[in-house]
Design an enzyme around this catalytic site. Sequence first.
Site, PDB file in Angstrom:
ATOM      1  N   GLY A  46      93.001  26.468  27.565  1.00 38.87           N
ATOM      2  CA  GLY A  46      92.712  25.455  28.834  1.00 38.87           C
ATOM      3  C   GLY A  46      93.242  26.013  29.925  1.00 38.87           C
ATOM      4  N   GLN A  51      97.296  24.667  38.031  1.00 41.61           N
ATOM      5  CA  GLN A  51      98.158  25.913  37.538  1.00 41.61           C
ATOM      6  C   GLN A  51      97.926  27.299  38.170  1.00 41.61           C
ATOM      7  OE1 GLN A  51      96.575  24.517  33.320  1.00 41.61           O
ATOM      8  NE2 GLN A  51      98.742  25.233  33.005  1.00 41.61           N
ATOM      9  N   CYS A  89     101.673  23.991  27.226  1.00 39.64           N
ATOM     10  CA  CYS A  89     101.143  24.301  28.499  1.00 39.64           C
ATOM     11  C   CYS A  89     101.497  25.611  28.976  1.00 39.64           C
ATOM     12  CB  CYS A  89     101.525  23.207  29.268  1.00 39.64           C
ATOM     13  SG  CYS A  89     101.007  23.239  30.786  1.00 39.64           S
ATOM     14  N   LEU A  90     100.597  26.226  29.550  1.00 36.95           N
ATOM     15  CA  LEU A  90     100.855  27.593  30.037  1.00 36.95           C
ATOM     16  C   LEU A  90     101.950  27.577  31.423  1.00 36.95           C
ATOM     17  CD1 LEU A  90      97.278  29.206  30.192  1.00 36.95           C
ATOM     18  CD2 LEU A  90      99.231  29.712  28.586  1.00 36.95           C
ATOM     19  N   HIS A 131      94.454  16.832  28.355  1.00 34.64           N
ATOM     20  CA  HIS A 131      95.571  17.649  28.769  1.00 34.64           C
ATOM     21  C   HIS A 131      95.416  18.245  30.336  1.00 34.64           C
ATOM     22  CE1 HIS A 131      99.089  20.545  28.294  1.00 34.64           C
ATOM     23  NE2 HIS A 131      98.368  20.921  29.314  1.00 34.64           N
ATOM     24  N   GLU A 132      94.149  18.646  30.038  1.00 32.59           N
ATOM     25  CA  GLU A 132      93.583  19.555  31.427  1.00 32.59           C
ATOM     26  C   GLU A 132      93.363  18.687  32.416  1.00 32.59           C
ATOM     27  OE1 GLU A 132      94.456  22.422  31.424  1.00 32.59           O
ATOM     28  OE2 GLU A 132      94.687  22.933  29.455  1.00 32.59           O
ATOM     29  N   HIS A 135      96.303  17.340  34.307  1.00 32.72           N
ATOM     30  CA  HIS A 135      96.651  18.462  35.421  1.00 32.72           C
ATOM     31  C   HIS A 135      95.830  17.624  36.708  1.00 32.72           C
ATOM     32  CE1 HIS A 135      99.237  21.388  33.503  1.00 32.72           C
ATOM     33  NE2 HIS A 135      98.260  21.456  32.737  1.00 32.72           N
TER      34      HIS A 135
END
Length: 151
Positions: A46, A51, A89-90, A131-132, A135
């Site tokens: 995701g 991000q 997380c990226l 999660h996304e 953000h």
Amino acid sequence: MAKLKIVKLGDDVLRKTCRPVDKITPRILTLLDDMAETMHAADGVGLAAPQVGVLRRIVVIEVEEGQLIELINPKIIAYSGTQSGSEGCLSVPGKFGNVTRPMHVTVRAMNRHGEIFDITGSELLARALCHELDHLDGKLYIDIATDIESR
Ligand code: ZN
């Protein structure tokens, strides 16, 4: 398509609230394509627009290969149950933490054609949706995770 640079923890952009998309423009479509490419290249499941430094309410998710989910202005409209599991997380490379999330989540969003649709996910998809979407409001999993570890 182009691979975008992923913003890392410490950058203020990850802590801001994103603005809704009011019109699907060619620029938004390009962003969706670039976000998918960036997520694939980083081997993530995701990615949210902040991000890649864009403060708009846009998310891409792919928990099952080939099943790309694009969400514009997504909102959780229902959730139930709980699950606890490891999350990363990226934007926080090399770290993982245990996070409790709903087991089932339903999100209402707009697709790239401007149509409103609902998507319901369980387990990993429910986790990715939560999660996304977090953000988009400047929230990171590390705010709520326990036992954060490096791997
Ligand atoms: Zn993340």
